[in-house]
Design a protein around this motif. Sequence first.
Motif, short mmCIF file in Angstrom:
data_model
loop_
_atom_site.label_atom_id
_atom_site.label_comp_id
_atom_site.label_asym_id
_atom_site.label_seq_id
_atom_site.Cartn_x
_atom_site.Cartn_y
_atom_site.Cartn_z
N PRO A 21 -3.95 -53.99 -68.06
CA PRO A 21 -4.28 -52.73 -67.35
C PRO A 21 -5.26 -52.93 -66.20
N HIS A 22 -6.14 -53.91 -66.32
CA HIS A 22 -7.09 -54.21 -65.24
C HIS A 22 -6.36 -54.82 -64.04
N TYR A 23 -5.36 -55.66 -64.32
CA TYR A 23 -4.55 -56.21 -63.24
C TYR A 23 -3.82 -55.09 -62.50
N ILE A 24 -3.22 -54.17 -63.25
CA ILE A 24 -2.52 -53.03 -62.65
C ILE A 24 -3.46 -52.21 -61.79
N ALA A 25 -4.61 -51.86 -62.34
CA ALA A 25 -5.58 -51.04 -61.61
C ALA A 25 -6.05 -51.74 -60.34
N LYS A 26 -6.26 -53.03 -60.42
CA LYS A 26 -6.74 -53.79 -59.26
C LYS A 26 -5.72 -53.78 -58.14
N VAL A 27 -4.46 -54.09 -58.46
CA VAL A 27 -3.46 -54.17 -57.39
C VAL A 27 -3.06 -52.80 -56.88
N GLU A 28 -2.90 -51.82 -57.77
CA GLU A 28 -2.52 -50.48 -57.32
C GLU A 28 -3.65 -49.82 -56.54
N GLY A 29 -4.88 -50.12 -56.90
CA GLY A 29 -6.02 -49.59 -56.17
C GLY A 29 -6.10 -50.09 -54.74
N LYS A 30 -5.45 -51.20 -54.49
CA LYS A 30 -5.43 -51.80 -53.14
C LYS A 30 -4.09 -51.59 -52.45
N GLY A 31 -3.26 -50.69 -53.00
CA GLY A 31 -2.02 -50.35 -52.32
C GLY A 31 -0.83 -51.23 -52.64
N ARG A 32 -0.96 -52.12 -53.62
CA ARG A 32 0.18 -52.94 -54.02
C ARG A 32 0.84 -52.28 -55.23
N THR A 33 1.99 -52.80 -55.65
CA THR A 33 2.75 -52.13 -56.71
C THR A 33 2.80 -52.96 -58.00
N ARG A 34 3.13 -52.27 -59.06
CA ARG A 34 3.34 -52.90 -60.36
C ARG A 34 4.48 -53.91 -60.26
N GLU A 35 5.51 -53.57 -59.49
CA GLU A 35 6.65 -54.47 -59.32
C GLU A 35 6.21 -55.77 -58.65
N GLU A 36 5.32 -55.67 -57.67
CA GLU A 36 4.82 -56.88 -57.02
C GLU A 36 4.01 -57.72 -58.01
N LEU A 37 3.21 -57.05 -58.83
CA LEU A 37 2.45 -57.76 -59.85
C LEU A 37 3.39 -58.48 -60.80
N HIS A 38 4.44 -57.80 -61.24
CA HIS A 38 5.40 -58.41 -62.16
C HIS A 38 6.10 -59.61 -61.50
N ARG A 39 6.37 -59.50 -60.22
CA ARG A 39 7.01 -60.60 -59.50
C ARG A 39 6.10 -61.83 -59.50
N VAL A 40 4.82 -61.60 -59.28
CA VAL A 40 3.84 -62.69 -59.26
C VAL A 40 3.73 -63.31 -60.66
N ILE A 41 3.65 -62.47 -61.68
CA ILE A 41 3.55 -62.98 -63.05
C ILE A 41 4.81 -63.76 -63.43
N GLU A 42 5.97 -63.24 -63.03
CA GLU A 42 7.22 -63.93 -63.34
C GLU A 42 7.29 -65.28 -62.62
N TRP A 43 6.82 -65.33 -61.39
CA TRP A 43 6.81 -66.60 -60.66
C TRP A 43 5.97 -67.64 -61.42
N LEU A 44 4.80 -67.22 -61.90
CA LEU A 44 3.90 -68.16 -62.58
C LEU A 44 4.40 -68.55 -63.97
N THR A 45 4.91 -67.57 -64.73
CA THR A 45 5.18 -67.79 -66.16
C THR A 45 6.66 -67.85 -66.54
N GLY A 46 7.52 -67.29 -65.71
CA GLY A 46 8.93 -67.19 -66.06
C GLY A 46 9.26 -65.93 -66.86
N PHE A 47 8.25 -65.09 -67.16
CA PHE A 47 8.48 -63.88 -67.94
C PHE A 47 8.95 -62.74 -67.05
#
Length: 120
Positions: A21-47
Amino acid sequence: MKTTPEHDKRIAEMTFASVYPHYIAKVEGKGRTREELHRVIEWLTGFDSDKLQELIDEKVTFKTFFGTARLNPNASLITGVICGYRIEEIETPLTRQVRYLDKLVDELAKGRKMEKILRT
């Protein structure tokens, strides 16, 4: 850079669900999206998003989270300082992997271009 055994243990036992939830709040608070966060996490982990939600629901620790991840071969290109630690100098693999994720989230929140974040 040496981290203390206590620090490494605390990170290993922390649940991904408690930090997400802190990751979500950080990126959305700066105008980025949950989808972008998921893309970054998937790139790193494969999830993908479904697997990520499953891990959140199961309240897995970072030890389990990264233990089941397929870390991107380019993850070692993630360098710099995060939380007072120079990533490339962190000796404990799990702590380094968690800091990789922290650094990617930080770069996303700071508005860095996705191509640069994903080291392409």
